[in-house]
Design an enzyme around this catalytic site. Structure first.
Site, short mmCIF file in Angstrom:
data_model
loop_
_atom_site.label_atom_id
_atom_site.label_comp_id
_atom_site.label_asym_id
_atom_site.label_seq_id
_atom_site.Cartn_x
_atom_site.Cartn_y
_atom_site.Cartn_z
N ASP A 1 25.63 51.92 -8.84
CA ASP A 1 24.91 51.87 -10.12
C ASP A 1 24.70 53.27 -10.69
O ASP A 1 24.70 53.46 -11.91
CB ASP A 1 23.59 51.11 -9.98
CG ASP A 1 22.60 51.80 -9.05
OD1 ASP A 1 22.92 52.88 -8.53
OD2 ASP A 1 21.50 51.25 -8.84
N GLY A 2 24.54 54.27 -9.82
CA GLY A 2 24.44 55.65 -10.31
C GLY A 2 25.74 56.11 -10.93
O GLY A 2 25.74 56.77 -11.98
N THR B 1 19.03 55.18 -17.83
CA THR B 1 17.79 54.77 -18.48
C THR B 1 16.63 54.92 -17.51
O THR B 1 16.81 54.90 -16.28
CB THR B 1 17.86 53.29 -18.94
OG1 THR B 1 18.09 52.45 -17.80
CG2 THR B 1 18.97 53.09 -19.96
N ASP C 1 14.96 49.90 -3.70
CA ASP C 1 15.08 50.64 -2.44
C ASP C 1 13.83 50.49 -1.60
O ASP C 1 13.90 50.19 -0.40
CB ASP C 1 15.35 52.12 -2.72
CG ASP C 1 16.71 52.37 -3.29
OD1 ASP C 1 17.59 51.51 -3.12
OD2 ASP C 1 16.91 53.43 -3.93
N ASP D 1 23.78 50.78 -4.34
CA ASP D 1 22.87 51.80 -4.85
C ASP D 1 23.65 53.01 -5.36
O ASP D 1 23.26 53.66 -6.35
CB ASP D 1 21.90 52.22 -3.75
CG ASP D 1 20.82 53.16 -4.26
OD1 ASP D 1 20.62 53.22 -5.47
OD2 ASP D 1 20.18 53.83 -3.43
N ARG E 1 26.48 57.11 -15.05
CA ARG E 1 27.13 58.32 -15.55
C ARG E 1 28.43 57.98 -16.27
O ARG E 1 28.75 58.60 -17.30
CB ARG E 1 27.40 59.28 -14.38
CG ARG E 1 26.14 59.82 -13.72
CD ARG E 1 26.48 60.86 -12.67
NE ARG E 1 27.22 60.28 -11.55
CZ ARG E 1 26.66 59.76 -10.47
NH1 ARG E 1 25.34 59.74 -10.36
NH2 ARG E 1 27.39 59.27 -9.48
#
Length: 297
Positions: free
Chosen positions: A75-76, A86, A97, A72, A80
């Site tokens: 992917d953030g 998106t 989540d 999790d 960036r």
């Protein structure tokens, strides 16, 4: 057959302005194959695999579930790094989540029926809080507004939670770790699962030796649960009964304050989103001349 340049399309004339706008707004980018979204798909696969092993294989399940949760954060970072943030990815991330946590809480509710209402309440709070927050952001903030953009004037707790990446990561990670540790205690601690109590003076003994008293009903022999006592599931169950509960207990106690903080944030988020929607309702009613105070005057 359709034709371009303003010619008829399926018997109807095409609007040049609409065609130009569509060409300007749309590209051939495949949003679904963006790197952070691919990571999101892998999270779903890992979560499904953990659910498959959840009833009988606690070690395997915990490992797969933990990796899915840790991705999790990845992917953030990827969003960036590659400039691939998106709306689809944000929704995919939030849905994953919510669903993974819900599935784990459902298992805990079935494993401990006496506390099922607590787990059901946590599921309901989690879904209600995030749905209300997302809906309020969409209605009041616009489509381009991120649900993580919460001003300090509206709520300093929510602003700290969403804008400080360290706080967000620690809160989410330790909240999940608390429930994972509680899940492991269902397989290792007799205080949580009385069926793990030792029988006949032998810890983890699932069968009775010849000439001894029969096995208690809460500790049935594997052969009563599986076709073969030497099956993979029965062997894994025997291993699970020998798990040491020290580490799960330490994690449960250490993560409990963070879990409570996360639930408090959910309550604040639910209240804050409700008040934000109410502000919009009052504004719309005033514009439409439906303000009850004006009517009384």
């Amino acid at each position: 057959m359709s034709q371009a340049n303003g010619r008829p399309v399926n018997g109807h004339p095409r609007s040049p302005a609409r065609t130009a706008k569509r060409d300007d707004d749309q590209t051939d980018e495949n949003i679904f194959l963006f790197v952070p979204n691919l990571i999101g798909y892998s999270r779903v696969v890992l979560a499904l695999a953990s659910l498959y092993f959840m009833p009988l294989h606690p070690r395997r399940c915990s490992f797969l579930y933990s990796v899915s949760c840790l991705l999790d954060a990845l992917d953030g970072w990827a969003a960036r790094k590659f400039k691939q943030s998106t709306r689809f990815g944000a929704v995919l991330d939030m849905i994953t989540d919510r669903c993974t946590t819900t599935c784990l809480l459902v298992f805990l509710a079935t494993a401990k029926p006496a506390y099922s209402m607590i787990f059901q309440g946590l599921i309901s709070l989690d879904f209600a809080s995030h749905y209300m927050h997302m809906y309020a952001t969409l209605c009041m903030g616009g489509q381009s507004e991120s649900h993580k953009n919460v001003s300090a004037e509206r709520s300093w707790v929510m602003n700290l939670y969403y804008t400080n990446k360290t706080v967000l990561f620690v809160a989410c990670a330790l909240n999940e770790l608390f429930f994972i540790a509680l899940y492991l205690l269902c397989f290792s601690s007799p205080l949580i699962t009385p069926a793990l109590l030792p029988t006949n003076g032998s810890p983890g003994n699932l069968t009775s030796p010849v000439g001894s008293s029969p096995v208690e009903p809460f500790a049935p022999a594997p052969s009563l649960l599986f076709p073969s006592p030497f099956s993979a599931a029965a062997m894994e169950m025997a291993r699970a009964n020998k798990m040491d509960s020290t580490v799960p207990w330490i994690l449960t106690v250490a993560c409990a304050p963070v879990m409570i903080f996360k639930q408090v944030v959910n309550v604040i988020q639910l209240i804050n989103a409700s008040q934000w929607l109410a502000e919009g309702d009052r504004r719309d009613r005033r514009k439409a001349g439906l303000d009850s105070r004006k009517k009384r005057r």
